[in-house]
Enzyme design. Structure first.
Site, short mmCIF file in Angstrom:
data_model
loop_
_atom_site.label_atom_id
_atom_site.label_comp_id
_atom_site.label_asym_id
_atom_site.label_seq_id
_atom_site.Cartn_x
_atom_site.Cartn_y
_atom_site.Cartn_z
N GLU A 180 35.15 36.25 40.90
CA GLU A 180 35.27 35.21 41.93
C GLU A 180 35.90 35.73 43.23
O GLU A 180 37.12 35.74 43.38
CB GLU A 180 36.12 34.04 41.39
N LYS A 213 31.07 34.06 40.82
CA LYS A 213 31.54 32.74 41.27
C LYS A 213 31.92 32.83 42.74
O LYS A 213 33.08 33.11 43.08
CB LYS A 213 32.73 32.31 40.40
P1 13P Z 1 37.54 24.44 42.89
O1 13P Z 1 36.14 24.06 42.47
O2 13P Z 1 38.49 23.26 42.92
O3 13P Z 1 37.55 25.27 44.14
O4 13P Z 1 38.13 25.34 41.73
C1 13P Z 1 37.34 26.34 41.20
C2 13P Z 1 38.17 27.47 40.76
O5 13P Z 1 38.17 27.84 39.62
C3 13P Z 1 38.98 28.18 41.77
O6 13P Z 1 39.44 29.39 41.22
#
Ligand code: 13P
Length: 351
Positions: free
Chosen positions: A185, A227
């Site tokens: 991510e 992500k």
């Molecule tokens: P949000 O969808 O609230 O941004 O959270 C996703 C997430 O896992 C952030 O690390």
């Protein structure tokens, strides 16, 4: 396939689990808010952040009837992976029994990057191999690590992009070594007054460096999930874009930087409203239907955009559990429909 607590995951199992996490019509619930973040969320509904309240809230989400139709996996925080539900069954086992894969946030959070004021680097590599071995025993099937990239005057720096990409790749390689699917991510934040094009430029740079590092660290692309943020104008930008503009720019950036071997892209919501996050995902999948198939699944891994109405409906009261579950089930269904480009805003009235 090996089940809960197995340490015998092969490369084939990792690839199969990654595909399962982005199965058509389904996506991932991010319920891995750290102790500080969940405290803020619960404070928003006047509920004290005790261990029991955190457990009750997350149990409510996980036991929502029919959630498994649209939820393939749930990202947990360390505390939750070790918790037992009110019926005495571990929360991770409860998810496995519903056919939902439990995952675990393994990073130790974003800390100030030395020499680069205003920027952050995510920590947590020290001792990670040992922690991952324990998470396998506790029943995790996948992991998550979040890097944070800020857009601002002169930001991000190459140093920030490079340090975060390197850490993401080190984490991903260790996860696969342990038999776990890494969710990678790199989040470019929505904070700021930059426009859509600036976000596109920075997102592209972050993704390019991340995939270069993943290649260097020999990460199996077929056995990971990306992500990313969607490509959006900053929250304070005067010109906000249409749903279609956001969808087209996001898919174009991803098309340039994400190798076809990656099975799926599961977006974070990052501060978008529930309906915006669903509408953007829907528009991207419609583009995919119209322009021909893209190489990867376009899915969701939302935290706030799956939980906001459920949290408001619950407010810490046992007699609101059913209403909160209905709100969560509705969001899961709307996003499940968006996975196929079949969502329409008029469906919001159904609940
Ligand atoms: P949000 O969808 O609230 O941004 O959270 C996703 C997430 O896992 C952030 O690390």
């Amino acid at each position: 396939m090996p089940q809960i607590g197995s340490s015998k995951m092969t490369k084939l199992d990792i690839v199969a689990n990654a595909a399962r996490m982005v199965a058509p019509g389904k996506g991932i619930l991010a319920a891995d808010e750290s102790t500080g973040t969940i405290e803020k969320r619960l404070a928003g509904i006047d509920v004290p952040s005790t261990e029991a309240n955190r457990r009750d809230y997350r149990q409510l989400l996980f036991t929502t009837p029919g959630a498994e139709a649209h939820i393939s996996g749930v990202i947990l925080f360390d505390e939750t992976l070790r918790q037992t539900g009110s019926n005495g069954v571990g929360l991770a086992k409860l998810l496995w029994d519903k056919g939902i894969l439990p995952g675990i946030k393994v990073d130790a959070g974003a800390k100030g990057l030395a020499g680069s004021p205003g920027e952050m680097v995510t920590e947590g590599l020290d001792g990670l191999r040992e922690r991952l071995a324990e998470y396998v025993e506790l029943g995790a099937a996948f992991t998550k690590w979040r890097a944070v990239i800020t857009i601002g005057a002169g930001l991000p720096t190459q140093a920030c992009l490079q340090a975060n990409a390197h850490a993401l790749a080190r984490y991903a390689a260790l996860s696969q070594e342990a038999g776990l699917v890494p969710i990678v991510e790199p989040e470019v934040l929505m904070d700021g007054d930059h426009d859509l094009e600036r976000c596109a430029e920075v997102t592209e740079a972050a993704l390019q460096l991340t995939f270069r590092e993943l290649f260097n660290q020999k990460v199996l692309l077929e056995g990971m999930i990306l992500k990313p943020n969607m490509v959006l104008a900053g929250k304070n930008c005067a010109r906000q874009n249409s749903i279609e503009e956001v969808a087209a720019r996001t898919v174009a950036v991803l098309g340039r930087q994400v190798p076809a071997a990656v099975p799926g892209i599961a977006f974070l919501s990052g501060g978008q409203s529930e309906q915006e996050a669903t509408a953007h995902l829907n528009a991207m999948n419609q583009l995919r239907n119209n322009l021909g198939p893209s190489p990867w699944q376009l899915s969701f891994s939302y935290g706030r955009a799956l939980q906001a109405s459920a949290l408001q409906a619950w407010r810490g009261r046992a007699d609101n559990v059913e209403a909160a579950q209905a709100a969560f089930a509705h969001r899961a269904k709307m996003n499940g429909l968006a996975r196929g480009g079949e969502y329409d805003a008029t469906m919001e009235q159904e609940v």
